[in-house]
Design a protein around this motif. Structure first.
Motif, PDB file in Angstrom:
ATOM      1  N   LEU A  32       1.858  -1.504  -7.830  1.00  0.00           N
ATOM      2  CA  LEU A  32       2.011  -2.056  -6.754  1.00  0.00           C
ATOM      3  C   LEU A  32       2.043  -3.802  -6.615  1.00  0.00           C
ATOM      4  O   LEU A  32       2.424  -4.571  -5.833  1.00  0.00           O
TER       5      LEU A  32
ATOM      6  N   ILE B 295      -5.852   7.858  -5.911  1.00  0.00           N
ATOM      7  CA  ILE B 295      -3.845   6.971  -5.764  1.00  0.00           C
ATOM      8  C   ILE B 295      -4.014   5.488  -5.893  1.00  0.00           C
ATOM      9  O   ILE B 295      -3.193   4.241  -6.867  1.00  0.00           O
ATOM     10  N   ALA B 296      -4.680   4.878  -4.837  1.00  0.00           N
ATOM     11  CA  ALA B 296      -5.156   3.036  -5.155  1.00  0.00           C
ATOM     12  C   ALA B 296      -4.795   2.838  -5.979  1.00  0.00           C
ATOM     13  O   ALA B 296      -4.294   1.924  -6.435  1.00  0.00           O
ATOM     14  N   GLN B 297      -6.678   3.355  -7.396  1.00  0.00           N
ATOM     15  CA  GLN B 297      -6.827   2.974  -7.838  1.00  0.00           C
ATOM     16  C   GLN B 297      -5.478   3.161  -9.535  1.00  0.00           C
ATOM     17  O   GLN B 297      -5.272   1.959  -9.735  1.00  0.00           O
TER      18      GLN B 297
ATOM     19  N   THR C 267      -2.608   2.797  -9.154  1.00  0.00           N
ATOM     20  CA  THR C 267      -0.943   2.199  -8.832  1.00  0.00           C
ATOM     21  C   THR C 267      -1.421   0.864  -8.269  1.00  0.00           C
ATOM     22  O   THR C 267      -0.543   0.003  -8.471  1.00  0.00           O
ATOM     23  N   ARG C 268      -2.359   0.293  -8.581  1.00  0.00           N
ATOM     24  CA  ARG C 268      -3.115  -0.951  -7.685  1.00  0.00           C
ATOM     25  C   ARG C 268      -2.173  -2.030  -8.960  1.00  0.00           C
ATOM     26  O   ARG C 268      -1.314  -3.036  -8.057  1.00  0.00           O
TER      27      ARG C 268
ATOM     28  N   ARG D 198      -8.859  11.403   1.766  1.00  0.00           N
ATOM     29  CA  ARG D 198      -9.956  10.308   1.007  1.00  0.00           C
ATOM     30  C   ARG D 198     -10.123  10.265   0.035  1.00  0.00           C
ATOM     31  O   ARG D 198      -9.324   8.640  -0.663  1.00  0.00           O
TER      32      ARG D 198
ATOM     33  N   GLU E  34      -6.786   9.385  -1.539  1.00  0.00           N
ATOM     34  CA  GLU E  34      -5.879   8.446  -1.110  1.00  0.00           C
ATOM     35  C   GLU E  34      -6.493   6.859  -2.329  1.00  0.00           C
ATOM     36  O   GLU E  34      -5.582   6.582  -2.897  1.00  0.00           O
ATOM     37  N   ALA E  35      -8.305   7.376  -2.258  1.00  0.00           N
ATOM     38  CA  ALA E  35      -8.732   6.528  -2.978  1.00  0.00           C
ATOM     39  C   ALA E  35      -7.883   6.423  -5.045  1.00  0.00           C
ATOM     40  O   ALA E  35      -7.556   5.118  -5.239  1.00  0.00           O
TER      41      ALA E  35
ATOM     42  N   TYR F  71       0.387  -1.340   0.009  1.00  0.00           N
ATOM     43  CA  TYR F  71      -0.096  -0.060   0.185  1.00  0.00           C
ATOM     44  C   TYR F  71       0.704   1.116  -0.409  1.00  0.00           C
ATOM     45  O   TYR F  71       1.968   1.341   0.238  1.00  0.00           O
ATOM     46  N   LEU F  72      -0.121   2.526  -0.100  1.00  0.00           N
ATOM     47  CA  LEU F  72       0.930   3.656  -0.533  1.00  0.00           C
ATOM     48  C   LEU F  72       0.287   4.370   0.647  1.00  0.00           C
ATOM     49  O   LEU F  72      -0.892   4.477   1.114  1.00  0.00           O
ATOM     50  N   SER F  73       1.152   5.284   0.984  1.00  0.00           N
ATOM     51  CA  SER F  73       0.774   5.890   2.327  1.00  0.00           C
ATOM     52  C   SER F  73       0.681   7.721   1.982  1.00  0.00           C
ATOM     53  O   SER F  73       1.835   7.528   1.646  1.00  0.00           O
TER      54      SER F  73
END
Length: 130
Positions: free
Chosen positions: A103, A95-97, A99-100, A89, A92-93, A3-5
């Motif tokens: 990662l 970025i997660a999408q 970079t999924r 949030r 954050e969501a 995960y990313l922070s």
């Protein structure tokens, strides 16, 4: 799973990261800066310092204390505090999408056993040449 922070630098000395956002979320859910701090394993003083630091960064309150009353005081998030949490949030969501896949690929590299040819740079032996 990796995960990313996320940490957002808003001015030379102002940062917003997962800790401050979690504190604000806990203030919203628990109705108290002290209770939020306790829940996160920090003192009321430290929790209040983080809220004050966030207030300073934005130039206006992100949380409002409610004084006294029959059941004691408490705290709520201001409209800015609610917006800050929601935007953090959302970023954050997003970025997660994006970079999924990358990662997951990196995690596969971590999980994959090393083959003999990969043990050294360029796939050559690391033994010193005579």
């Amino acid at each position: 799973m990796p995960y990313l922070s996320l940490r957002i630098y808003l001015d030379p000395e102002g940062r917003i990261g997962p800790g401050k956002i979690e504190l604000l979320e806990k203030i919203a859910s628990l109705g108290s800066i002290a209770a939020a701090g306790r829940d996160m394993g920090m003192s009321y003083r430290r929790a209040w310092e983080l809220v004050e630091e966030t207030n300073r960064i934005f130039g206006k309150p992100v949380a409002a204390r409610q004084i006294g009353g029959r059941h004691g005081g408490g705290a709520t998030l201001t409209p800015l505090g609610l917006t800050l949490v929601a935007r953090f949030r959302a970023i954050e969501a997003a970025i997660a999408q994006v970079t999924r896949e990358d990662l997951a690929a990196l995690q596969q590299e971590v999980d994959r056993p090393e083959s003999p040819a990969e043990g050294t740079a360029g796939g050559t032996s690391s033994s010193p040449t005579p």
